[in-house]
Design a protein around this motif. Structure first.
Motif, mmCIF file in Angstrom:
data_model
loop_
_atom_site.group_PDB
_atom_site.id
_atom_site.type_symbol
_atom_site.label_atom_id
_atom_site.label_comp_id
_atom_site.label_asym_id
_atom_site.label_seq_id
_atom_site.Cartn_x
_atom_site.Cartn_y
_atom_site.Cartn_z
ATOM 1 N N ASP A 1 0.763 -1.188 -0.059
ATOM 2 C CA ASP A 1 0.030 0.174 0.013
ATOM 3 C C ASP A 1 0.963 1.390 -0.122
ATOM 4 O O ASP A 1 0.501 2.436 -0.611
ATOM 5 C CB ASP A 1 -0.978 -0.019 1.239
ATOM 6 C CG ASP A 1 -1.979 -1.034 0.976
ATOM 7 O OD1 ASP A 1 -2.386 -1.441 -0.224
ATOM 8 O OD2 ASP A 1 -2.440 -1.182 2.143
ATOM 9 N N ASP A 2 2.207 1.047 0.685
ATOM 10 C CA ASP A 2 2.914 2.408 0.692
ATOM 11 C C ASP A 2 4.188 2.224 0.176
ATOM 12 O O ASP A 2 5.100 3.267 0.239
ATOM 13 C CB ASP A 2 3.082 2.829 2.062
ATOM 14 C CG ASP A 2 2.926 2.040 3.251
ATOM 15 O OD1 ASP A 2 1.620 1.936 3.502
ATOM 16 O OD2 ASP A 2 3.812 1.618 3.763
ATOM 17 N N GLY A 3 4.389 1.365 -0.865
ATOM 18 C CA GLY A 3 5.672 1.374 -1.344
ATOM 19 C C GLY A 3 5.720 0.726 -2.962
ATOM 20 O O GLY A 3 4.605 -0.096 -3.145
ATOM 21 N N ASP A 4 6.349 1.104 -3.901
ATOM 22 C CA ASP A 4 6.447 0.569 -5.192
ATOM 23 C C ASP A 4 7.229 -0.661 -5.226
ATOM 24 O O ASP A 4 7.092 -1.562 -6.232
ATOM 25 C CB ASP A 4 6.836 1.664 -6.254
ATOM 26 C CG ASP A 4 6.278 2.893 -5.909
ATOM 27 O OD1 ASP A 4 5.026 3.103 -6.504
ATOM 28 O OD2 ASP A 4 6.703 3.746 -5.441
ATOM 29 N N ILE A 5 8.069 -0.650 -4.426
ATOM 30 C CA ILE A 5 9.151 -1.843 -4.060
ATOM 31 C C ILE A 5 8.966 -2.480 -2.834
ATOM 32 O O ILE A 5 9.041 -1.678 -1.653
ATOM 33 C CB ILE A 5 10.707 -1.194 -4.574
ATOM 34 C CG1 ILE A 5 10.762 -0.537 -5.643
ATOM 35 C CG2 ILE A 5 11.492 -2.533 -4.232
ATOM 36 C CD1 ILE A 5 11.992 0.132 -5.952
ATOM 37 N N ILE A 6 8.827 -3.609 -2.895
ATOM 38 C CA ILE A 6 8.681 -4.331 -1.281
ATOM 39 C C ILE A 6 9.890 -5.252 -1.189
ATOM 40 O O ILE A 6 10.133 -6.080 -2.083
ATOM 41 C CB ILE A 6 7.415 -5.134 -1.262
ATOM 42 C CG1 ILE A 6 6.264 -4.290 -1.594
ATOM 43 C CG2 ILE A 6 7.276 -5.823 0.402
ATOM 44 C CD1 ILE A 6 5.008 -5.009 -1.790
ATOM 45 N N ILE A 7 10.564 -5.034 -0.259
ATOM 46 C CA ILE A 7 11.983 -5.856 -0.136
ATOM 47 C C ILE A 7 11.780 -6.787 1.240
ATOM 48 O O ILE A 7 11.631 -5.955 2.445
ATOM 49 C CB ILE A 7 13.048 -5.115 0.127
ATOM 50 C CG1 ILE A 7 13.365 -4.319 -1.331
ATOM 51 C CG2 ILE A 7 14.356 -5.890 0.176
ATOM 52 C CD1 ILE A 7 14.664 -3.740 -1.499
ATOM 53 N N SER A 8 11.736 -7.999 1.428
ATOM 54 C CA SER A 8 11.843 -8.780 2.465
ATOM 55 C C SER A 8 13.186 -9.528 2.705
ATOM 56 O O SER A 8 13.878 -9.575 1.628
ATOM 57 C CB SER A 8 10.602 -9.874 2.509
ATOM 58 O OG SER A 8 10.964 -10.928 1.670
ATOM 59 N N THR A 9 13.436 -9.665 3.916
ATOM 60 C CA THR A 9 14.480 -10.200 4.216
ATOM 61 C C THR A 9 14.279 -11.345 5.516
ATOM 62 O O THR A 9 13.372 -11.219 6.188
ATOM 63 C CB THR A 9 15.748 -9.610 4.897
ATOM 64 O OG1 THR A 9 15.476 -9.080 6.058
ATOM 65 C CG2 THR A 9 16.247 -8.290 4.088
ATOM 66 N N ASN B 1 1.142 -6.293 -10.555
ATOM 67 C CA ASN B 1 0.432 -4.905 -10.872
ATOM 68 C C ASN B 1 1.509 -3.647 -10.357
ATOM 69 O O ASN B 1 1.104 -2.814 -9.647
ATOM 70 C CB ASN B 1 -0.566 -5.143 -9.666
ATOM 71 C CG ASN B 1 -1.582 -5.960 -9.999
ATOM 72 O OD1 ASN B 1 -1.743 -6.518 -11.099
ATOM 73 N ND2 ASN B 1 -2.127 -6.775 -8.848
ATOM 74 N N GLY B 2 2.536 -3.789 -10.990
ATOM 75 C CA GLY B 2 3.199 -2.601 -11.160
ATOM 76 C C GLY B 2 4.068 -2.356 -10.106
ATOM 77 O O GLY B 2 4.990 -1.528 -9.763
ATOM 78 N N THR B 3 4.011 -3.426 -9.101
ATOM 79 C CA THR B 3 4.964 -3.483 -7.834
ATOM 80 C C THR B 3 6.073 -4.650 -8.097
ATOM 81 O O THR B 3 6.017 -5.441 -8.715
ATOM 82 C CB THR B 3 4.047 -3.875 -6.698
ATOM 83 O OG1 THR B 3 2.977 -2.959 -6.494
ATOM 84 C CG2 THR B 3 5.095 -3.897 -5.207
ATOM 85 N N LEU B 4 7.272 -4.034 -7.629
ATOM 86 C CA LEU B 4 8.397 -4.931 -7.595
ATOM 87 C C LEU B 4 8.375 -5.714 -6.186
ATOM 88 O O LEU B 4 8.740 -4.878 -5.124
ATOM 89 C CB LEU B 4 9.653 -4.362 -8.028
ATOM 90 C CG LEU B 4 10.794 -5.002 -8.186
ATOM 91 C CD1 LEU B 4 10.917 -5.780 -9.403
ATOM 92 C CD2 LEU B 4 12.035 -3.989 -8.486
ATOM 93 N N TYR B 5 8.601 -6.949 -6.236
ATOM 94 C CA TYR B 5 8.577 -7.638 -4.932
ATOM 95 C C TYR B 5 9.908 -8.498 -4.860
ATOM 96 O O TYR B 5 10.512 -9.197 -5.922
ATOM 97 C CB TYR B 5 7.628 -8.701 -4.824
ATOM 98 C CG TYR B 5 7.723 -9.319 -3.304
ATOM 99 C CD1 TYR B 5 7.147 -8.620 -2.149
ATOM 100 C CD2 TYR B 5 8.531 -10.619 -3.125
ATOM 101 C CE1 TYR B 5 7.408 -9.041 -1.092
ATOM 102 C CE2 TYR B 5 8.562 -11.142 -1.934
ATOM 103 C CZ TYR B 5 8.386 -10.330 -0.910
ATOM 104 O OH TYR B 5 8.574 -10.856 0.406
#
Ligand code: ATP
Length: 409
Positions: free
Chosen positions: A59-67, A143-147
């Motif tokens: 909801d608040d990022g175009d790129i989601i990065i998890s570790t 959907n335009g988000t990079l995960y």
């Protein structure tokens, strides 16, 4: 401007056993390439909770990065959660299987059956090579988000992040991002922010950001523009403005430490230094000698914790200690003078104080430190009160002493 959110995964992060240094590293790195982080979520090893946090992060990022959570054990469920979030199945990728088994063969080990799970990634996603371990990362677009999912082990995560940085830059719009770093000492972050006024406003380009550690305020100037020369110029203009505005509060750039800058100056001048320490217990000498090549300018250091040692080793008159106390301007000055004379150095630092938490009085509170710099022209002694715990008082006092020496040079 594209923004990122970080999802830190692992039960150990929620129990307090592990401090989330990955998020701190990623936030700083992302900002330095022009991608601000809008939020950090922390979640345990539970598929549904991870999916929930990934949705929130989206909801608040175009790129989601998890570790975290890409290991081979049953509690590592990030890849399953990513597949569920994307609405796809996990698929076995033979090339990953070969890489993972190759890793074990190269280390002369039998591959445990459990590691097979690491060769599965969500259908349609890309695997990110892991050059330090067995768990490949995952990169997916939806959907335009990079995960992006990376391992939790900090060394593996950092290596992988460096590897994917060009793709992140491209996703962020192919903008050229120029980042400059200035190191400051002698004024707190709020004082510096006050001096810079509107320059530190969010959303400004160049963006000026700061971090603080052990009294060192690091300023980052991050300029982005489609043309790299223009971005460089924009950053240079701000750096020059900051230098004019902050004057000698700025002591260096990039990763320079105070000890490094002093080392450069002493080498350049062909001068030497000695130290006489009480409350810092040798920390100043340690910081100076952390720098390779310091034998050129560092002659000698004393740790004179007792009154007797101050007199016997540095020639501090016992009457002076009796009259003013071991923690006093007079004793700090006499320590610096004694160290300079005894070592035959051009400069000397004398330091005495109460690191705490015990030993303070109303007249001489915990954190009170006198620092003295002696040279052929003067002996300059200053009084400081550092309000913090023992470790922080000691490092702040040592850094402040180095800063006084820097200014004296
Ligand atoms: P592994 O193959 O080791 O299981 P993984 O990707 O599953 O890798 P985790 O099991 O989540 O990673 O974490 C491995 C170790 O990495 C943890 O025990 C912890 O010490 C460290 N670690 C994990 N996440 C973080 C974090 N956010 N910040 C700092 N260290 C972390």
């Amino acid at each position: 401007m594209k923004k990122a959110t970080i999802v830190s995964i692992g039960n150990e992060l929620l129990s307090g056993r592990t401090v989330d240094t990955n998020a701190a590293y990623l936030a700083a790195q992302l900002l330095s390439i022009g991608i601000p982080v809008t939020g950090v979520y922390t979640v345990g090893d539970d598929i549904d909770l991870i999916v929930h946090k990934i949705r929130l992060a989206g909801d608040d990022g175009d790129i989601i990065i998890s570790t975290g959570g890409l290991g081979p054990t049953d509690d590592d469920v990030t890849r399953q959660a990513v597949a569920k979030f994307l609405g796809v199945e996990l698929v076995l990728r033979n090339e990953l299987m070969n890489q993972i088994s190759g890793y074990f063969t190269a280390h002369n080990l039998q591959m445990p059956a459990k590691n097979i799970i690491q060769a599965y990634i969500p259908a349609g996603a890309e695997a990110i090579e892991n050059q330090c371990g067995t768990a490949p990362g995952i990169m997916a677009r939806s959907n335009g988000t990079l995960y992006i999912a990376m391992p939790g082990v900090p060394t593996e995560m950092k290596e992988m992040f460096i590897h994917i940085t060009p793709q992140l830059r491209e996703f962020a719009g192919g903008q050229a991002v120029i980042s400059k770093t200035l190191k400051c000492f002698g004024a707190g972050e709020s004082v510096i922010a006050g001096m810079l006024g509107d320059m530190m406003q969010r959303g400004r380009n160049p963006l000026i950001n700061c971090t603080v550690e052990n009294g060192v305020v690091t300023l980052y100037v991050i300029a982005s523009h489609k043309d790299s020369e223009t971005a460089e110029q924009m950053a240079q203009t701000d750096v020059q403005f900051l230098k004019n505005k902050l004057g000698d509060i700025i002591y260096g750039h990039d990763r320079q430490t105070l000890a490094e800058v002093i080392g450069e100056k002493l080498t350049h001048l062909g001068k030497t230094v000695a130290t006489a320490e009480s409350c810092t217990g040798g920390l100043i000498a340690k910081l100076i000698t952390d720098i390779s090549g310091s034998s050129k300018y560092f002659l000698q250091g004393w740790v004179t914790y007792s009154n007797k040692a101050k007199s016997a080793q540095l020639g501090v008159p016992a009457e002076l200690i009796e009259k003013y106390g071991a923690v006093s301007e007079q004793v700090a000055s006499a320590m610096a003078k004694g160290a300079r004379d005894m070592a035959g150095a051009d400069y000397a630092i004398g330091i005495t104080g109460i690191a705490g938490p015990t030993g303070g009085t109303e007249e001489k509170p915990t954190g009170l430190v006198y620092i003295s710099i002696a040279c052929d022209k003067f002996i300059k002694t200053e009084r400081f009160v550092f309000r913090s715990d023992r470790a922080a008082v000691r490092i702040r006092a040592a850094q402040t002493a180095l800063n006084m020496l820097r200014k004296a040079l």
